[in-house]
Enzyme design. Structure first.
Site, PDB file in Angstrom:
ATOM      1  N   TYR A   1       2.774   4.937  -0.993  1.00 38.23           N
ATOM      2  CA  TYR A   1       2.466   4.163   0.217  1.00 38.23           C
ATOM      3  C   TYR A   1       2.374   5.080   1.453  1.00 38.23           C
ATOM      4  CZ  TYR A   1       3.334   1.252   4.302  1.00 38.23           C
ATOM      5  OH  TYR A   1       3.259   0.689   5.551  1.00 38.23           O
TER       6      TYR A   1
ATOM      7  N   LYS B   1      -4.469  -0.342   4.638  1.00 44.34           N
ATOM      8  CA  LYS B   1      -3.993  -1.527   3.890  1.00 44.34           C
ATOM      9  C   LYS B   1      -5.126  -2.400   3.336  1.00 44.34           C
ATOM     10  CE  LYS B   1       0.704  -1.905   5.910  1.00 44.34           C
ATOM     11  NZ  LYS B   1       0.947  -0.606   6.513  1.00 44.34           N
TER      12      LYS B   1
ATOM     13  N   TYR C   1      -1.620  -7.316  13.308  1.00 44.47           N
ATOM     14  CA  TYR C   1      -0.176  -7.589  13.449  1.00 44.47           C
ATOM     15  C   TYR C   1       0.043  -8.997  14.028  1.00 44.47           C
ATOM     16  CZ  TYR C   1      -0.334  -2.476  13.253  1.00 44.47           C
ATOM     17  OH  TYR C   1      -0.594  -1.179  12.918  1.00 44.47           O
TER      18      TYR C   1
ATOM     19  N   SER D   1      -1.936   1.926   8.955  1.00 48.46           N
ATOM     20  CA  SER D   1      -2.172   0.598   8.363  1.00 48.46           C
ATOM     21  C   SER D   1      -3.640   0.252   8.166  1.00 48.46           C
ATOM     22  CB  SER D   1      -1.511  -0.483   9.213  1.00 48.46           C
ATOM     23  OG  SER D   1      -0.126  -0.436   9.029  1.00 48.46           O
TER      24      SER D   1
ATOM     25  N   VAL E   1      -0.784   2.267  13.387  1.00 44.63           N
ATOM     26  CA  VAL E   1       0.041   2.851  14.460  1.00 44.63           C
ATOM     27  C   VAL E   1      -0.438   4.237  14.906  1.00 44.63           C
ATOM     28  CG1 VAL E   1       2.188   1.597  14.046  1.00 44.63           C
ATOM     29  CG2 VAL E   1       1.770   3.747  12.869  1.00 44.63           C
TER      30      VAL E   1
END
Ligand code: GLN
Length: 315
Positions: A196, A71, A248, A68, A266
């Site tokens: 992705y 992102k 998160y 992530s 992660v």
């Protein structure tokens, strides 16, 4: 120099780093089988200042997949391409308050923000819509390379394959988004999800990741090469959402305690930006129950106890 007494500074960084090394809490992410092969002892960190001073500790030279942490970088590229008015027709700016892989949308039927899976998948659908898959992948790698000052950017195929094989939740998110017409016309869902997963499987090292973070800290100009990679408005918007949504459902607490824009993944990576000062990239695989690296969080929280980097220090 932005940090004049750099040697003394790094001595304090050493202390914080080794204190965090002793932290043995946390579990490896298990829903992507390949991630369980990480060594829980791994702990690396690298710093790059906005004027190019460098420091690295521990496993800072190991390749790490971004997960992530990719992102905000994809979001920044899409902002650069389409501008915020278009991008935010598709995705919001609000923390979701829920886990990163929740199936859900905001009241306008958009993903809550670009830092959760649903939002990142929509952001991926907006990137270079006319391009075929291979060109899109190359485009992303080239932009990342520029952000990283031409340092290490690679791709881990087994992580990509492993994630794709076990991606029921992300497929569920994808179909839900498709049903709710969250994608631009012509989006091929399977190609999109592959893209992705590929972006999650891009590898950097703490060293090269710190240069990316420093490029963000420096308003989009890479401190190593001097190349302007992104417009300042892209950086401003990206850092804003990293601050409110980057960790998160720990984001509110992180913004309170650390007061800096960060993004976790992660794989145990955390990219931390101290605007106008430096970028830090740290990596340690064991995760807390939110999915953030235990050693990484400890480091960030200790860092602002030692130095006045919190947004609202020095008032
Ligand atoms: N590839 C991961 C997923 O989609 C990324 C999530 C993360 O790092 N939190 O589940």
């Amino acid at each position: 120099f932005i940090i004049p007494e750099f040697v003394q500074f790094t001595q304090r960084i050493d202390e914080i780093f080794w204190r965090a090394k002793a932290n043995t809490h946390g579990q490896l992410a298990s829903y992507i089988p390949q991630l369980t092969r990480f060594n829980p002892e791994s702990w690396g960190l690298a710093i790059c200042t906005v004027d190019g001073q460098r420091y690295a500790l521990g496993d800072a030279h190991e390749p790490v997949c971004l997960q992530s942490v990719s992102k905000p970088l994809t979001y920044a590229m899409v902002l650069d391409e389409l501008g915020p008015a278009v991008v935010h027709q598709y995705v919001g700016q609000e923390p979701s308050g829920k886990a990163f892989n929740t199936i859900g949308l905001d009241p306008m039927n958009r993903p809550h923000n670009p830092m959760v899976n649903a939002g990142a998948v929509v952001i991926c659908s907006l990137l270079k819509q006319g391009m075929n898959m291979a060109d899109k992948f190359d485009y992303n790698q080239q932009r990342l390379k520029l952000l990283a000052g031409n340092e290490f950017v690679s791709f881990n195929n087994s992580i990509f394959l492993s994630e794709r094989q076990t991606a029921d939740r992300n497929f569920a998110i994808g179909y839900y988004l498709k049903e709710k017409q969250c994608f631009p016309k012509g989006t091929n869902l399977h190609e999109l999800l592959d893209f992705y997963f590929q972006l999650c499987s891009v590898e950097m090292t703490c060293d090269s990741g710190a240069v990316v973070a420093a490029t963000l800290a420096n308003g989009g100009i890479c401190p190593i090469t001097g190349v302007k990679v992104l417009e300042p408005y892209c950086i401003r918007d990206t850092l804003s959402l990293m601050l409110s949504c980057g960790m998160y459902d720990y984001s509110g607490q992180f913004a309170f305690k650390v007061g800096l824009p960060g993004k976790s993944g992660v794989s145990g990576g955390i990219m931390l930006v101290v605007p106008n000062v430096m970028g830090i990239f740290m990596w340690s695989p064991p995760l807390d129950h939110y999915g953030n690296s235990c050693r990484g969080i400890q480091f960030c929280e200790d860092l602002v106890k030692t130095f006045n980097f919190h947004n609202y220090d020095n008032l």
